[in-house]
Design a protein around this motif. Structure first.
Motif, PDB file in Angstrom:
ATOM      1  N   ASP A  44      69.536  24.936  37.500  1.00 25.35           N
ATOM      2  CA  ASP A  44      69.629  24.339  36.171  1.00 25.35           C
ATOM      3  C   ASP A  44      70.516  25.140  35.222  1.00 25.35           C
ATOM      4  OD1 ASP A  44      67.989  21.971  36.618  1.00 25.35           O
ATOM      5  OD2 ASP A  44      66.389  23.407  36.961  1.00 25.35           O
ATOM      6  N   GLY A  46      72.604  26.971  36.433  1.00 22.10           N
ATOM      7  CA  GLY A  46      73.824  26.805  37.228  1.00 22.10           C
ATOM      8  C   GLY A  46      74.641  25.577  36.870  1.00 22.10           C
ATOM      9  N   SER A  47      74.025  24.557  36.226  1.00 19.92           N
ATOM     10  CA  SER A  47      74.800  23.378  35.807  1.00 19.92           C
ATOM     11  C   SER A  47      75.996  23.795  34.960  1.00 19.92           C
ATOM     12  CB  SER A  47      73.951  22.426  34.967  1.00 19.92           C
ATOM     13  OG  SER A  47      72.843  21.977  35.656  1.00 19.92           O
ATOM     14  N   CYS A  48      75.780  24.764  34.086  1.00 22.23           N
ATOM     15  CA  CYS A  48      76.871  25.220  33.213  1.00 22.23           C
ATOM     16  C   CYS A  48      77.447  26.564  33.653  1.00 22.23           C
ATOM     17  CB  CYS A  48      76.384  25.363  31.769  1.00 22.23           C
ATOM     18  SG  CYS A  48      76.230  23.793  30.929  1.00 22.23           S
ATOM     19  N   GLY A  50      77.366  27.902  36.737  1.00 17.64           N
ATOM     20  CA  GLY A  50      77.713  27.975  38.160  1.00 17.64           C
ATOM     21  C   GLY A  50      76.502  28.399  38.979  1.00 17.64           C
ATOM     22  N   MET A  51      76.352  27.750  40.150  1.00 20.13           N
ATOM     23  CA  MET A  51      75.184  28.059  40.980  1.00 20.13           C
ATOM     24  C   MET A  51      75.234  29.492  41.498  1.00 20.13           C
ATOM     25  SD  MET A  51      73.689  25.616  43.946  1.00 20.13           S
ATOM     26  CE  MET A  51      74.787  26.239  45.185  1.00 20.13           C
ATOM     27  N   GLY A  55      79.976  31.634  36.479  1.00 20.40           N
ATOM     28  CA  GLY A  55      80.538  30.978  35.302  1.00 20.40           C
ATOM     29  C   GLY A  55      81.024  29.573  35.566  1.00 20.40           C
ATOM     30  N   GLY A  56      81.104  28.823  34.481  1.00 22.44           N
ATOM     31  CA  GLY A  56      81.606  27.454  34.503  1.00 22.44           C
ATOM     32  C   GLY A  56      81.996  27.174  33.073  1.00 22.44           C
ATOM     33  N   LEU A  57      81.456  26.096  32.502  1.00 28.59           N
ATOM     34  CA  LEU A  57      81.671  25.878  31.071  1.00 28.59           C
ATOM     35  C   LEU A  57      81.035  27.040  30.291  1.00 28.59           C
ATOM     36  CD1 LEU A  57      83.108  23.607  29.579  1.00 28.59           C
ATOM     37  CD2 LEU A  57      80.894  22.605  29.105  1.00 28.59           C
ATOM     38  N   PRO A  86      76.991  24.960  23.460  1.00 26.37           N
ATOM     39  CA  PRO A  86      76.112  24.106  24.281  1.00 26.37           C
ATOM     40  C   PRO A  86      74.871  24.830  24.830  1.00 26.37           C
ATOM     41  CG  PRO A  86      78.410  23.825  24.908  1.00 26.37           C
ATOM     42  CD  PRO A  86      78.354  25.010  24.000  1.00 26.37           C
TER      43      PRO A  86
END
Lengths: 112, 394
Positions: A44, A46-48, A50-51, A55-57, A86
């Protein structure tokens, strides 16, 4: 069948159980809950983030990100979010002990 | 056993390579699809009419956020992974045809209308990269540099637009850009204007005309009419959600699949547990539907009669179905925890649904809502059918 234990063994067992309970309290979070939290962080958060938490958004949740940041401060961000970004507040879904456990394990890089 | 028969068997044994597809298995690819196994970095190839799992192929790297587009001939799927991996999967040979690591952190991609270019949207380093769809050789590197200090923005909402163009949005800069590859030589990059704060994803309508970016940082959406002689960004629905307390968003909505349904767009609210109905001509809000939680995907059945909605954590065990003419919820069910992604059969008679935490994909009849089949897939997320090859913006 009834199990008869010698008095000394019953005492030792009782002591061992209470020691384990204390250790659990020191950790703050029971084993079963730790499994749930590991899963929640990966899936969860990880949605933003990264699993793999690289990092991601959202920012990477790797130990380097938290260099010099106290676990309590990380836990606060988890519980209250960061306004204007966010990052949502997780209070209500996570207890303070949960958040602190996640913070300590993110900082140590020990999320499973 | 006669000697002749024995020799024949021996010949077949030695001539047929192990695992090879023999003539009896000749098949078209229009019925195929792929399902992402997000935890294992593998991709399963499926035959959709018979609800069959054909083969799962490993070696795709980090697929924790992954998506796919298809070659025009529907033989290849291009899989975009979180780790910057771009992998070309051969659906017939059931193996990886080519794989490159083109960036450090990626979010998705698109294929050009003529099928020759594959573009990838990157977070790190921020920008898009465009590759030859045959060879995966680099054709163009477009860094999303903004401001005066040379900072690079994460890019989101990358789509193909007619005329060998790609449109994408700069998350950090709040801008929409277009890269035009219609002429030979370097692409022409145009900046189409400011979106507003934190555009997190975007969509293009199936006719290739409207590009719409969702905003996280403020109310309203950003819209570009690509049929305009000079396409530029305009704000729409500026008053949406004004003065209301926003609810926490535990997973960002995805805009893909927010198709035009019955003359209106059905869009998930952000920080509001509702869908918005927006008139497709005037871009004014025409209504709203209260739903179960923060919508993640609101996907229109291909005929536009229904929209199926899934939700963010912790309400992600539920699906709701909205009837478009009446804007009423006509069905609700719980497929199980972490119902992450939905894909409709090309004409909408069935929908395939990933249920991550129970390691299965469930298939439903979209008229009776009965479950038709269950396929076991490990930690499934995205489901993509090859029919996407022939649809714009997918």
């Amino acid at each position: 069948m009834k199990l008869h234990l010698p008095f000394w063994l019953s005492c030792a067992l009782a002591l061992a159980v209470s020691c384990a309970a204390l250790a659990a309290r020191a950790e703050g979070v029971a084993d079963a809950r730790q499994n749930e939290l590991n899963y929640l962080v990966r899936q969860d958060c990880g949605s933003c983030h990264g699993m793999t938490l690289k990092g991601g958004l959202g920012k990477p949740l790797i130990p380097a990100t938290f260099d010099g940041v106290e676990p309590e401060a990380i836990a606060e961000v988890i519980l209250d979010g960061i306004s204007g970004t966010p990052m949502p507040p997780w209070r209500g879904l996570l207890s303070e002990a949960d958040a602190l456990w996640i913070a300590e394990n993110l900082k140590a890089g020990t999320i499973k | 056993m006669t000697l002749l028969r024995f020799v024949a068997i021996l010949i077949v044994w030695f001539v047929t390579p192990i695992g090879a597809v023999n003539a009896a298995e000749l098949r078209g690819t229009g019925d195929l699809g792929v399902i992402i196994e997000r935890a294992d970095g593998s991709v399963c190839i499926i035959a959709t009419t018979r609800h069959e799992k054909l083969s799962c192929v490993g070696g795709f790297g980090d697929l924790s956020h992954a998506s796919a587009v298809f070659s025009r001939d529907e033989r290849y799927a291009y899989i975009f992974g979180r780790d910057g991996g771009l992998t070309k999967l051969d659906l017939l040979e059931r193996k990886i045809a080519k794989r490159i690591l083109q960036a450090g952190n990626s979010i998705g991609g698109a294929i050009s209308d003529d099928g020759t270019l594959v573009a990838v949207s990157n977070y790190k380093p921020g920008g898009i990269k465009v590759f030859d769809s045959e060879s995966l050789d680099l054709v163009a590197d477009i860094p999303a540099i903004y401001g005066s200090d040379g900072a690079r923005s994460k890019t989101v909402g990358l789509v193909d637009a007619p005329g060998r163009r790609f449109v994408f949005t700069l998350y950090d800069a709040g801008e929409i850009w277009m890269a035009d590859f219609s002429k030979s030589g370097n692409p022409v990059i145009s900046k189409l204007g400011k979106t507003g704060s934190q555009p997190y994803d975007a969509l293009i309508t199936g006719d290739g005309r409207h590009y719409i970016a969702g905003l996280f940082g403020e109310d309203g959406l950003a819209h570009v009419d690509l049929w305009n002689a000079k396409p530029h960004t305009e704000r729409i629905l500026e008053n949406y959600g004004k003065g209301e307390q926003k609810l926490p968003v535990y997973k960002m909505p995805h805009l893909e699949g927010w198709a035009l349904a019955g003359g209106q767009f059905i869009l998930p609210g952000v920080g509001h547990h509702e869908l918005l109905a927006v008139d497709a001509k005037t871009f004014k809000q025409t209504g709203s539907v209260k739903v179960h939680g923060q919508p993640v995907f609101a996907v229109s059945r291909p005929d536009g009669r229904q929209v199926w909605v899934n939700f963010a954590h912790p309400l992600n065990d539920t699906i709701q179905v909205v009837d478009i003419p009446t804007l009423k919820i006509i069905h609700e069910f719980k497929p199980g925890p972490a119902a992450l992604h939905m894909e409709f059969a090309p004409r909408g008679h069935e929908v395939w649904l990933s249920v991550r935490d129970s390691n299965e994909v469930q298939i439903y009849d979209t008229r009776t809502f009965e479950k038709r089949a269950t396929i076991s897939i490990r930690k499934p997320s995205g489901i993509f059918f090859s029919a996407r090859a022939h649809r714009l913006g997918l």
